[in-house]
Design a protein around this motif. Structure first.
Motif, mmCIF file in Angstrom:
data_model
loop_
_atom_site.group_PDB
_atom_site.id
_atom_site.type_symbol
_atom_site.label_atom_id
_atom_site.label_comp_id
_atom_site.label_asym_id
_atom_site.label_seq_id
_atom_site.Cartn_x
_atom_site.Cartn_y
_atom_site.Cartn_z
ATOM 1 N N ARG A 159 40.574 47.515 46.028
ATOM 2 C CA ARG A 159 41.190 46.501 45.169
ATOM 3 C C ARG A 159 40.749 45.085 45.517
ATOM 4 O O ARG A 159 40.632 44.221 44.655
ATOM 5 C CB ARG A 159 42.713 46.603 45.247
ATOM 6 N N GLU A 160 40.510 44.866 46.786
ATOM 7 C CA GLU A 160 40.095 43.535 47.238
ATOM 8 C C GLU A 160 38.821 43.080 46.513
ATOM 9 O O GLU A 160 38.654 41.921 46.175
ATOM 10 C CB GLU A 160 39.855 43.594 48.754
ATOM 11 N N TYR A 161 37.921 44.021 46.294
ATOM 12 C CA TYR A 161 36.619 43.684 45.731
ATOM 13 C C TYR A 161 36.449 44.161 44.286
ATOM 14 O O TYR A 161 35.397 43.961 43.684
ATOM 15 C CB TYR A 161 35.509 44.323 46.577
ATOM 16 N N ILE A 185 42.023 50.476 35.995
ATOM 17 C CA ILE A 185 43.420 50.522 35.555
ATOM 18 C C ILE A 185 44.251 51.326 36.553
ATOM 19 O O ILE A 185 45.336 50.906 36.970
ATOM 20 C CB ILE A 185 43.523 51.139 34.137
ATOM 21 N N LYS A 186 43.700 52.467 36.952
ATOM 22 C CA LYS A 186 44.436 53.322 37.895
ATOM 23 C C LYS A 186 44.639 52.608 39.228
ATOM 24 O O LYS A 186 45.710 52.673 39.831
ATOM 25 C CB LYS A 186 43.692 54.634 38.097
ATOM 26 N N ASN A 192 50.552 48.392 41.668
ATOM 27 C CA ASN A 192 51.478 47.581 40.897
ATOM 28 C C ASN A 192 50.936 46.160 40.689
ATOM 29 O O ASN A 192 51.636 45.172 40.894
ATOM 30 C CB ASN A 192 52.833 47.536 41.619
ATOM 31 N N ALA A 193 49.677 46.090 40.328
ATOM 32 C CA ALA A 193 49.011 44.786 40.193
ATOM 33 C C ALA A 193 48.523 44.570 38.764
ATOM 34 O O ALA A 193 47.342 44.295 38.521
ATOM 35 C CB ALA A 193 47.854 44.698 41.184
#
Lengths: 352, 293
Positions: A159-161, A185-186, A192-193
């Motif tokens: 998620r960071e990148y 999306i997943k 929860n972002a």
């Protein structure tokens, strides 16, 4: 590739160079420039460039070097990648950060493999490493080619990148905007972002694509998005004002009808959500403007009989309307305009 | 920088810096031990450095190692009040917006994209503000917010984000702000943001009047005298003392800060010879006045 000379001490500077170092920079040889930039980034000794007391050095250097002469910029586009390649884990993180900022702003394409290696091999997974990897990926986005695909694919699941890698991929090939979205999306849902997902779509549609280009992504998106996320994506795009009235109006008549038809097909496959899909399209206030008047025969039109008028909302029920329900055979299309033809084609599956 | 910049002065520009330092000492802006330590650093540098080093080399080297020794050492502390910092669009985008999280690349176009996003309300402070307010050294320069508030009205985009109102005044305000704050490195066409820092955020950090040891060797700046707790900028419009200045320990840049997108600086910088002459004259006058007293 400029000829490399042996490294010599940078030329001495004059008082005037302190006030405007651009002339000094422009008269440096390749080797002198490299020595100066190495010292500047590693030891923070920039003279004759005097960094103003309220700015970060790399931001100021960027502005300065962007203004240098073409020959100097050509040197820099080789020097900066070489210095990035030289950077090791024992060197200061700030030095790499400065070089990366310069690299991205001066578009130093030769740094591609050095930056890939830094991202994948040299940076630790701690806070500093993550910060530098973000910067490095953001530079790779600017200078990367297909050779960097593997790097972006490797990190898009983190998620960071993710946002950086997603955009990097679709800038290389717009089809990735569709194929990678599901995973994104997943990823964001899991954490929860949702806000971050919105950002990613905003950047794609509002700050990367031009409005006429939307359809190139939206059409395959409607085709390929799995059922479980289709409505979510559609509603999000509507919420972000990407799928809206003006989007439909700007589409060519044929694209418009085809696009609506596609969405309607999806709604048929997802019966439970059909009403929400239709409601969303209605909310877009997109219309076939003017409303499509259809005469079921040439005689009917010639005799100026009242046509069968389809206003936009009715388009959503096209698949439910059979030609016979329109009051007759739709055989003679000669009197239809392009929009009507597309609509009729959408209705009964004929080619336009 | 401007093409008009050139130097014909035979008096090294660094002399202004030394004169300012002398003024600092005379006004007791600096603790004596800090001043002595700085002189010792200079002495050490001169012993080890070759003879053809320029005075500016000496200053930069002495200030640079280690920077924390001579920064934020001013003894005059201003009242607690909101402070502001004005930054150029390139710096703001590169260091204070989490553009990587947005998916954007590091490029020459970045500052323009961020500018547009801010204007459209697509920069969300909670999510997108990042980094610290700082400079290349371990602090940043600020000015009391009240000084800049007078320059323009603002219009809210979203909470803690504003643009200049009326919009057609934005570029004039940017130019006036650049000049008032003596930002002699900001050339025509550069976009500016103003960052306002609330008092609460400033409670835990060191703030003091800047001394010459906080400034770069070529710095358009006037240290505090013993009647005030601020340093002064040189206003580039009239080449007279401009706005009050302080130096502040680095602060985390968060949604607590209020950001106003100002506009683009229009109008060239004044001729640098005029700027340095004016500054040199003011500095010498201050020293002469002090000696007369």
């Amino acid at each position: 590739m400029p000829r490399k000379t042996s490294v010599t001490k940078s030329q001495k500077y004059q008082a005037a160079d302190l006030l405007d170092p651009r002339t000094w920079i422009n008269r440096q040889s390749y080797a002198e420039l490299k020595e100066w930039l190495r010292e500047a980034t590693q030891q923070r000794l920039f003279l004759p460039v005097v960094i103003p007391h309220n700015v970060m050095p790399a931001a100021y250097l960027t502005q300065l070097l962007i203004q240098s002469e073409p020959q100097t910029k050509m040197y820099l586009r080789t020097i900066i990648p070489e210095l990035i390649k030289e950077w090791g884990t024992n060197d200061k993180p700030e030095s790499l950060d400065d070089l990366l900022i310069l690299c991205g702003n001066l578009n130093c394409n030769e740094a591609e493999s050095a930056i890939s290696r830094i991202i994948t091999e040299k940076l630790p997974d701690d806070a500093v490493g993550t910060r530098l990897r973000l910067r490095a990926l953001s530079v790779l986005q600017e200078i990367g080619t297909d050779r960097s695909l593997r790097v972006f694919k490797r990190y898009i699941g983190d998620r960071e990148y993710a946002a950086l890698c997603y955009r990097s991929l679709y800038l290389l090939d717009i089809r990735y905007a569709v194929t990678e979205l599901e995973g994104l999306i997943k990823l964001y849902e899991r954490d929860n972002a949702g806000d971050e997902l919105e950002d990613v779509l905003k950047i794609l549609f509002k700050y990367t694509l031009k409005r006429p280009e939307y359809i190139c992504v939206l059409q395959p998106l409607v085709d390929q998005t799995p059922s479980e996320t289709f409505l979510k994506v559609l509603e999000l795009l509507h919420k972000l004002d990407i799928i809206n009235g003006s989007f439909f109006i700007q589409l060519s008549p044929i694209s418009r009808v085809e696009f609506i038809k596609q969405i309607m097909k999806r709604s048929k496959r997802q019966e439970k959500e059909a009403q929400r899909i239709i409601a969303l399209l209605r909310a877009c206030d997109a219309r076939l403007d003017p409303p499509v008047d259809i005469w079921t025969s040439a005689e009917q039109k010639n005799e100026r009989e009242a046509p069968f008028t389809i206003n936009f909302p009715d388009v959503f029920n096209l698949d439910l309307i059979t030609p016979s329900e329109l009051g007759g055979e739709l055989e003679s299309l000669a009197f239809c305009n392009v929009e009507e033809m597309a609509l009729i084609s959408a209705l009964d599956g004929r080619p336009n | 920088m401007t093409n008009k910049q050139k130097s014909s002065t035979s008096d090294p520009l660094e002399n202004i810096w030394w004169d300012n330092l002398e003024f600092d000492v005379s006004q007791e802006n600096l603790p004596a031990d800090i001043y002595n330590a700085f002189l010792a650093a200079i002495g050490q540098f001169l012993k080890t450095k070759n003879q053809d080093a320029r005075p500016v080399d000496v200053i930069v080297k002495a200030l640079g190692e280690p920077p924390v020794l001579f920064s934020l050492k001013g003894v005059r502390a201003p009242d607690a009040e909101p402070l502001s910092r004005v930054v150029d669009a390139q710096s703001f985008a590169t260091y204070n917006v989490n553009y990587e999280k947005l998916g954007l690349g590091t490029s020459e176009k970045l500052k323009d994209t961020i500018w547009d996003m801010f204007r459209n309300g697509d920069i969300v402070p909670d999510r997108h503000f990042k980094g610290e307010l700082r400079s290349g050294r371990n602090f940043f320069w600020g000015t009391p917010t009240r000084t800049l508030e007078l320059l323009c009205g603002t219009q809210e985009i979203r909470e803690n984000e504003y643009t200049v109102h009326p919009p057609d005044k934005a570029d004039d305000v940017a130019t006036e702000m650049r000049n008032l704050l003596g930002l002699s490195h900001i050339d025509e066409g550069v976009g500016l943001y103003r960052i306002d820092i609330p008092v609460k955020t400033l409670e835990q950090v060191k703030i003091c009047a800047p001394t010459t040891l906080d400034s770069s060797p070529l710095c358009v700046f006037l240290p505090a005298d013993n009647t005030t707790r601020y340093g002064w900028t040189l206003n580039l419009t009239n080449l007279q003392p401009g706005a009050e200045e302080v130096v502040v320990e680095p602060i985390e840049f968060t949604a607590n800060c209020k950001v106003t997108q100002i506009g683009f600086v229009r109008g060239p910088l004044p001729n640098s010879e005029d700027v340095w002459s004016a500054l040199a004259m003011i500095v010498k006058e201050r020293i002469a006045k002090r000696q007369a007293n």
